[in-house]
Design an enzyme around this catalytic site. Sequence first.
Site, mmCIF file in Angstrom:
data_model
loop_
_atom_site.group_PDB
_atom_site.id
_atom_site.type_symbol
_atom_site.label_atom_id
_atom_site.label_comp_id
_atom_site.label_asym_id
_atom_site.label_seq_id
_atom_site.Cartn_x
_atom_site.Cartn_y
_atom_site.Cartn_z
ATOM 1 N N LEU A 16 0.808 -1.220 0.000
ATOM 2 C CA LEU A 16 0.000 0.000 0.000
ATOM 3 C C LEU A 16 0.839 1.267 0.000
ATOM 4 O O LEU A 16 0.396 2.312 -0.474
ATOM 5 C CB LEU A 16 -0.932 0.014 1.226
ATOM 6 C CG LEU A 16 -1.960 -1.117 1.305
ATOM 7 C CD1 LEU A 16 -2.754 -1.016 2.598
ATOM 8 C CD2 LEU A 16 -2.888 -1.087 0.105
ATOM 9 N N GLY A 17 2.036 1.203 0.549
ATOM 10 C CA GLY A 17 2.865 2.402 0.613
ATOM 11 C C GLY A 17 4.179 2.085 1.306
ATOM 12 O O GLY A 17 4.373 0.995 1.852
ATOM 13 N N GLY B 37 7.668 4.188 3.455
ATOM 14 C CA GLY B 37 8.261 5.397 4.002
ATOM 15 C C GLY B 37 9.750 5.215 4.195
ATOM 16 O O GLY B 37 10.348 4.281 3.663
ATOM 17 N N MET C 274 11.344 4.257 6.743
ATOM 18 C CA MET C 274 11.749 3.158 7.606
ATOM 19 C C MET C 274 10.970 1.879 7.381
ATOM 20 O O MET C 274 11.455 0.794 7.695
ATOM 21 C CB MET C 274 11.584 3.579 9.073
ATOM 22 C CG MET C 274 12.752 3.259 9.956
ATOM 23 S SD MET C 274 12.462 3.862 11.625
ATOM 24 C CE MET C 274 10.914 3.093 12.032
ATOM 25 N N GLY C 275 9.765 1.975 6.844
ATOM 26 C CA GLY C 275 8.939 0.785 6.740
ATOM 27 C C GLY C 275 8.099 0.765 5.486
ATOM 28 O O GLY C 275 8.039 1.732 4.730
ATOM 29 N N VAL D 293 4.148 -0.747 4.053
ATOM 30 C CA VAL D 293 2.820 -1.144 4.521
ATOM 31 C C VAL D 293 2.156 -2.032 3.469
ATOM 32 O O VAL D 293 2.172 -1.708 2.277
ATOM 33 C CB VAL D 293 1.938 0.091 4.805
ATOM 34 C CG1 VAL D 293 0.562 -0.342 5.319
ATOM 35 C CG2 VAL D 293 2.601 1.006 5.825
ATOM 36 N N LYS E 52 2.506 -3.141 8.834
ATOM 37 C CA LYS E 52 3.684 -2.297 8.590
ATOM 38 C C LYS E 52 4.911 -3.023 9.094
ATOM 39 O O LYS E 52 4.960 -3.457 10.243
ATOM 40 C CB LYS E 52 3.531 -0.957 9.311
ATOM 41 C CG LYS E 52 4.704 -0.008 9.103
ATOM 42 C CD LYS E 52 4.445 1.321 9.797
ATOM 43 C CE LYS E 52 5.588 2.290 9.587
ATOM 44 N NZ LYS E 52 5.339 3.592 10.245
ATOM 45 N N ASP F 142 5.443 14.495 15.241
ATOM 46 C CA ASP F 142 5.463 14.598 13.775
ATOM 47 C C ASP F 142 4.049 14.832 13.255
ATOM 48 O O ASP F 142 3.593 14.161 12.327
ATOM 49 C CB ASP F 142 6.059 13.335 13.158
ATOM 50 C CG ASP F 142 6.524 13.548 11.716
ATOM 51 O OD1 ASP F 142 6.713 14.718 11.323
ATOM 52 O OD2 ASP F 142 6.692 12.559 10.985
#
Length: 429
Positions: free
Chosen positions: A168-169, A171, A173-174, A176, A191, A285
Amino acid sequence: MDRPAPGTARRGALLAALGLLLLGATSGPGVELGVEWLNRGLSEAAVVAIMSRPEAKSLVDPDSIPRRAGPVAGGALALFGLALLGRAFFAGRRPKAAAIIETSAPAPVEAIELPPEPAPPPPPPQGTPPGWFQTSPSALAASQRLAAAPDLGSPPDLPERYQLGEQLGAGAMGVVYRAWDQVLGREVAIKVVSDAVANDPEATDRFLREARALAAVSHPGIVILHDVGLGGRRPYLVMELLRGRHLRAVLGELPCLPEKDVLAYGAQVADALACVHAHRLVHRDVKPENILLLDGDGAEAGRVKLMDFGVAHVIRTHAGRQTSPSGTPYYMAPEQIVGAQLGPWTDVYGLGATLFALMAGSLPFPQGEPLYHAVHTPAPDPRRFNPRLSAGTAALLLSCLEKDPAKRPSSAADLATGLRALTGAGGAA
């Protein structure tokens, strides 16, 4: 004509390179990208140590002598080096051309078939007009990093109960995935830490800190954590699968979002943050990308959820405790940048900057170095960007962006009350 010395070309190339390096290192975009590179590439403690040095502070300050004289000196040095290179190049070619002219008979002119002209470059894609969130140096640098990012690695080794679906996506660091929980018969989001940082103890600790933060908090405005574990050597989180769009995507090509809608979104996020703070946590954040507007009609319409506790931090109560910078530059509070004590007031600033961006259609400090301006420059009146905002909304946003935490709303709960009062008054006056 005398030829230049053999080392002229080498000296010219060296001077040009040094000039361009000096020009890039002391220009505004260069300094900003350098600061962001430090935050991305070094440990948090190393970044604080570097940014606390006087020479680093003078390089970030636009009014310092290095920042004012550096680009001029760098440009002059680069031009001088390029001039030496040009002199060496053209002086070395003239004698050979003259010899050819003297010893060669004129050749008959023959018809030459010219190659076809190259096709013009394609027009830029439609539907992506430049905006403050697309053209900022940090956004451009992030897009370049994503384009050059390596493979995030193979899917994790999960328990049999989870049937992994599509990605799904991803970033910093991780990554998903969509998954199916075969025991409870429901879709979930999983995740996991990427292979690139799975062996980094600091990154793994940061990821598990997210799990502990989420497990300790239960609120309708916060993503629900179902499970946590290790998929082989890679830790993972199992969370509720949310359907919707984050507020940056909702903004899209619009100049700004309706004031009354954003006030309602902000009140919900402030409620969620109040719950987070009650558990002695700081999100650190808060930004439009971490606030999801859920799909739905009727009672579900207009609901938002706060996501991504990857940089959440347990508040340390003993005196003298300092924290290191962690967050997104355009939404970071001054105390995050200088390494001072964090607390609920830090998230109040982040939410204020987020609401400012959504309602004004501009970041508080869209130009220059956001870290420097967040510490030293008073926030501008949001009505400078959107004159239709009410005076009450503008005053509340500016109070959230005060440099002194004591001058901001005293808590997220108080901020939620203020936002709802403005919503009840109809937003714009």
